[in-house]
Enzyme design. Structure first.
Site, PDB file in Angstrom:
ATOM      1  N   GLU A   1      -5.427  -8.564   0.829  1.00  0.00           N
ATOM      2  CA  GLU A   1      -6.140  -8.217   2.067  1.00  0.00           C
ATOM      3  C   GLU A   1      -7.604  -7.959   1.746  1.00  0.00           C
ATOM      4  OE1 GLU A   1      -4.645  -4.983   4.551  1.00  0.00           O
ATOM      5  OE2 GLU A   1      -2.591  -5.651   4.193  1.00  0.00           O
TER       6      GLU A   1
ATOM      7  N   GLU B   1       0.794  -1.235   0.000  1.00  0.00           N
ATOM      8  CA  GLU B   1       0.000   0.000   0.000  1.00  0.00           C
ATOM      9  C   GLU B   1       0.826   1.285   0.000  1.00  0.00           C
ATOM     10  OE1 GLU B   1      -2.877  -0.147   3.161  1.00  0.00           O
ATOM     11  OE2 GLU B   1      -4.065  -1.669   2.147  1.00  0.00           O
TER      12      GLU B   1
END
Ligand code: BGP
Length: 469
Positions: free
Chosen positions: A374, A163
């Site tokens: 995720e 991320e």
């Protein structure tokens, strides 16, 4: 339909959120060790000094994963445990810990999926400018190579960064993550470019070693949708996707930056200081990149921002696309919609938008290999007669697995699903109250582990290869 045989049913964690042992066995201090101790930065001052003590209890934890039937475990490696000051000596004790963890996984046939950077950077490097300093690029490549050489005989799946949008925007735009800088747009874009360069150089280095595994990156996947059919709002969604999808995905998958954004950054003086060599390696690495990891929690519902007096107000509750934010450039804002469903923390629950987003991704980038690295529900789980009855989590994951099944049916190249998280862990800014795991950790009782309802449910899903999803 069953999920394909080679599809990984997995679950994930990250070093800082589970390990603890922050100053043991030669580990260096990380930026999060420092940042989390600044008053007011985290929920109730929680930090990862002990976290859930996975460093000492990994055997027990991996055993539980095996009991659940996990095909694969996604974890991250703490840079400061391997190279305490980021760029100097190797800490053999750190290597030993991950060797043990990897071997423990393999003992049960659990495939290790390792992330090299899940936000905890050696503090020594942060103090020298972190991701805005180009020297960090080479330090990272050296660290990555150390990991490939130490673990690459057994780890065949690597994620370089987790991320980039979150640690760069939180670090340089909102100041909610280290180094805690607010509204420095030039630094924000510079940091992202340096991370992409580090990713690219690492991919090339990995390929040179001929370890015959795969390497990719994990990005936030929070596609923007217009709230209605108004042209100005549709344009706002386009703009959001250019800045939050294309800016991040294009350099990795196409090897170049999106023109729309580059042009605006040039005009505004926000273009990173890049050079030909960096742009070249980014180009080269795109052909070698093995997959893209998507962290999907929610989409963004966006409209044109008309209230120019509103400043950037991203807080710890709403960092990744959640409603109530104005974009850093003031062009659009994210809104909460009457007809949508939200979690206790105000994140939209939208499995249909997930599927739509995956279709758009395929249209824009072609037949890329995808892992969902995720996805999960942050909740304050109900405990009834001593049992953790996390039914909402089961419903959440079931709905998202259904979307994945449909995506696979449509020919989207999805190879695995990693629930966030395998076990309850430290939320960066939300402490222990916001739970995601299949396994509960009792903070009042010596961090004792306990299986939740979702543990048994996921176990069955894996046994049946998702046939009943
Ligand atoms: C992702 C991070 C994870 C995890 C998750 C949930 O952005 O990669 O590390 O923290 O979000 O976030 P939160 O704990 O803030 O709900």
């Amino acid at each position: 339909m069953r999920f394909p045989k080679d599809f990984f049913f997995g679950a994930a964690s990250a070093a800082y959120q589970v390990e603890g042992a922050w100053n043991e066995d030669g580990k260096g201090i990380s930026n999060w060790d420092v940042f989390s101790k600044i008053p007011g930065k985290t929920f109730e001052g929680t930090n990862g000094d002990v976290a859930i003590d996975h460093y000492h209890r990994y055997k027990e934890d991996v055993k539980l994963m095996a009991e659940m039937g996990l095909d694969s475990y996604r974890f991250s490696i703490s840079w400061a445990r391997i190279i305490p000051d980021g760029d100097g000596e190797i800490n053999e004790k750190g290597i030993e810990f991950y060797n043990n963890l990897i071997d423990e996984c393999l003992k049960y046939g659990i495939v290790p999926f390792a992330t090299l950077y899940h936000w905890d950077m050696p503090q020594a490097l942060e103090e020298k400018g972190g991701w805005t300093n180009k020297k960090t690029i080479n330090a990272f490549v050296k660290y990555a190579k150390t990991c490939f050489e130490a673990f690459g005989d057994r780890v065949k799946h690597w994620i370089t960064f987790n991320e980039t949008i979150v640690f760069c925007s939180s670090g340089y735009l909102t100041g909610t993550h280290p180094p805690g800088i607010s509204n420095d747009i030039k630094k924000y874009f510079t940091a992202t470019h340096n991370v992409f360069t580090a990713h690219a150089k690492t991919v090339m280095e990995y390929k040179k070693l001929r370890q015959y595994g795969e390497i990719g990156i994990t990005h936030v996947f929070s596609p923007a949708f217009s709230v209605d059919e108004e042209e100005e709002n549709k344009f706002a969604a386009y703009h959001a996707n250019q800045y939050e999808i294309a800016w991040y995905y294009d350099p990795i998958l196409k090897g170049s930056y999106p023109e729309y954004v580059v042009k605006q950054l040039e005009e505004k003086g926000w273009l990173p200081d890049w050079n030909e060599e960096e742009l070249k390696v980014i180009k080269e690495a795109a052909d070698q990149n093995g997959f893209i990891g998507l962290n999907y929690y929610q989409p963004q519902r966006v409209m044109k921002n008309k209230d120019l007096s509103r400043s950037v107000t991203r807080t710890r509750e709403n960092c990744t696309g959640a409603p109530g934010n104005v974009s850093f450039d003031g062009v659009y804002r994210t809104v909460k919609m009457e007809d949508k469903v939200y979690t206790k923390w105000g994140w939209e629950i939208a499995p249909e938008a997930f599927l739509d987003g995956l279709r758009n991704l395929r249209d824009n980038y072609g037949d890329i290999k995808i892992y969902i690295t995720e996805n999960g529900l942050g909740d304050a789980d109900p405990i009834i007669e001593n049992e953790v009855m996390d039914v909402p989590r089961i419903k959440f994951i079931e709905a998202h697995l259904k979307a994945i099944k449909n995506a696979i049916r449509e020919g989207i190249n999805l190879k695995g699903y990693y629930a966030w998280s395998v076990i309850d862990l430290l939320s960066w800014l939300n402490g222990y109250k916001k739970q995601y795991g299949f396994i509960y950790v009792d903070h009042k009782n010596k961090l004792q582990r306990k299986k939740k309802l979702s543990f048994y449910w996921y176990k069955r899903v894996i046994e049946e290869r998702g046939e009943n999803i």
